[in-house]
Design a protein around this motif. Sequence first.
Motif, PDB file in Angstrom:
ATOM      1  N   GLY A   1      37.927  40.140  44.569  1.00  0.00           N
ATOM      2  CA  GLY A   1      36.955  39.936  45.526  1.00  0.00           C
ATOM      3  C   GLY A   1      36.880  41.126  46.720  1.00  0.00           C
TER       4      GLY A   1
ATOM      5  N   ALA B   1      28.076  40.981  46.423  1.00  0.00           N
ATOM      6  CA  ALA B   1      29.160  40.944  45.590  1.00  0.00           C
ATOM      7  C   ALA B   1      28.816  40.416  44.136  1.00  0.00           C
TER       8      ALA B   1
ATOM      9  N   PHE C   1      32.034  41.179  41.965  1.00  0.00           N
ATOM     10  CA  PHE C   1      32.867  40.654  42.568  1.00  0.00           C
ATOM     11  C   PHE C   1      32.835  39.149  42.700  1.00  0.00           C
TER      12      PHE C   1
ATOM     13  N   SER D   1      41.539  41.270  46.988  1.00  0.00           N
ATOM     14  CA  SER D   1      40.450  41.331  47.801  1.00  0.00           C
ATOM     15  C   SER D   1      40.362  42.892  48.183  1.00  0.00           C
TER      16      SER D   1
ATOM     17  N   TYR E   1      35.997  48.784  42.681  1.00  0.00           N
ATOM     18  CA  TYR E   1      35.562  47.958  41.462  1.00  0.00           C
ATOM     19  C   TYR E   1      36.134  48.409  40.201  1.00  0.00           C
TER      20      TYR E   1
ATOM     21  N   ARG F   1      38.729  46.382  38.123  1.00  0.00           N
ATOM     22  CA  ARG F   1      38.360  45.618  37.098  1.00  0.00           C
ATOM     23  C   ARG F   1      38.882  45.771  35.787  1.00  0.00           C
TER      24      ARG F   1
END
Length: 300
Positions: free
Chosen positions: A4, A22, A27, A268, A291, A295
């Motif tokens: 997040g 997002a 996200f 987050s 990200y 990820r």
Amino acid sequence: MKLGLLTASLPEESLTDLLRRAETVGFEALEVATWPPGSGAPSHLDVTHLTEGDTEWMRSHFARHDCTLSALAYYDNPLHPDPGERERVRRHLEACIDAAGRLGGAPVGTFIGRDPGKTVAENLAEAEEIFPPLVERAGEQGIRLMVENCPKQDWHPDGHPGNLAYAPELWERLFDLGLYLNYDPSHLLGLGIDPVAALRPYIDRVAHVQAKDAEVFPQRRCRYGYPGPVLDREGAGWWRYRAPGLGEVDWRSLVDALYEGGYDGVVSVELEDPIWTGTVENVQAGLEVAYRTLRPLVVA
């Protein structure tokens, strides 16, 4: 686990825009900034005037974008030396707790804070009076009240830690009060603490994780030492915050430690990178850097 972002990096955007952003990046959760409107700090949800319509809007829009509310974020000083300011912070924390209860039970994040005119022991004694009623209020609604391990040197006149949750020695005292941890590994690098080694014994008290990195400059550290600049407080210190993947945090080992310890919450992204902030376009790029770093580690 889910990946997040903290909404504070885009203070001018609406919560609707942030949900779209997002989802576009990938996200799965938002940590929503809830400072009081008009305070000059980010506020994407007014918890003091939360109506039933607001709560229904939150539920429907988060579901529409396949997004989770990971936490409410209100980081202020509950041990502020001014009694009026301390009371204002307490009241707003209560409003955040009540809002979190109505919104499904997301944890609420704050600081322990500090009165810089008192010793650490004196501050901790006051925390033992202030926080148990807040923890009890949260517990009645199924909410975990958590503190972040940011040193907040800018809250102390000489640059010493202004938030007394910066190291594991202090975490243990705070856990005894029923508090949890919003764990941010970036803050430990500037204290000479290994973020992964510090995390492992306390994963069961981690309610939320903030993903922020830090870049260190050893030559500058040789000039200032670990506390950082004392005379030139406005100058460059020996470290700076970066987007995850652009600093020294070993994210592979850290996320692995979270999985091994049974953590199943949200990681987050908190973007405070001086390179990737300042404009919406920069923030967007910084979020994408974060990200791409996280990820592959945080399984979707």
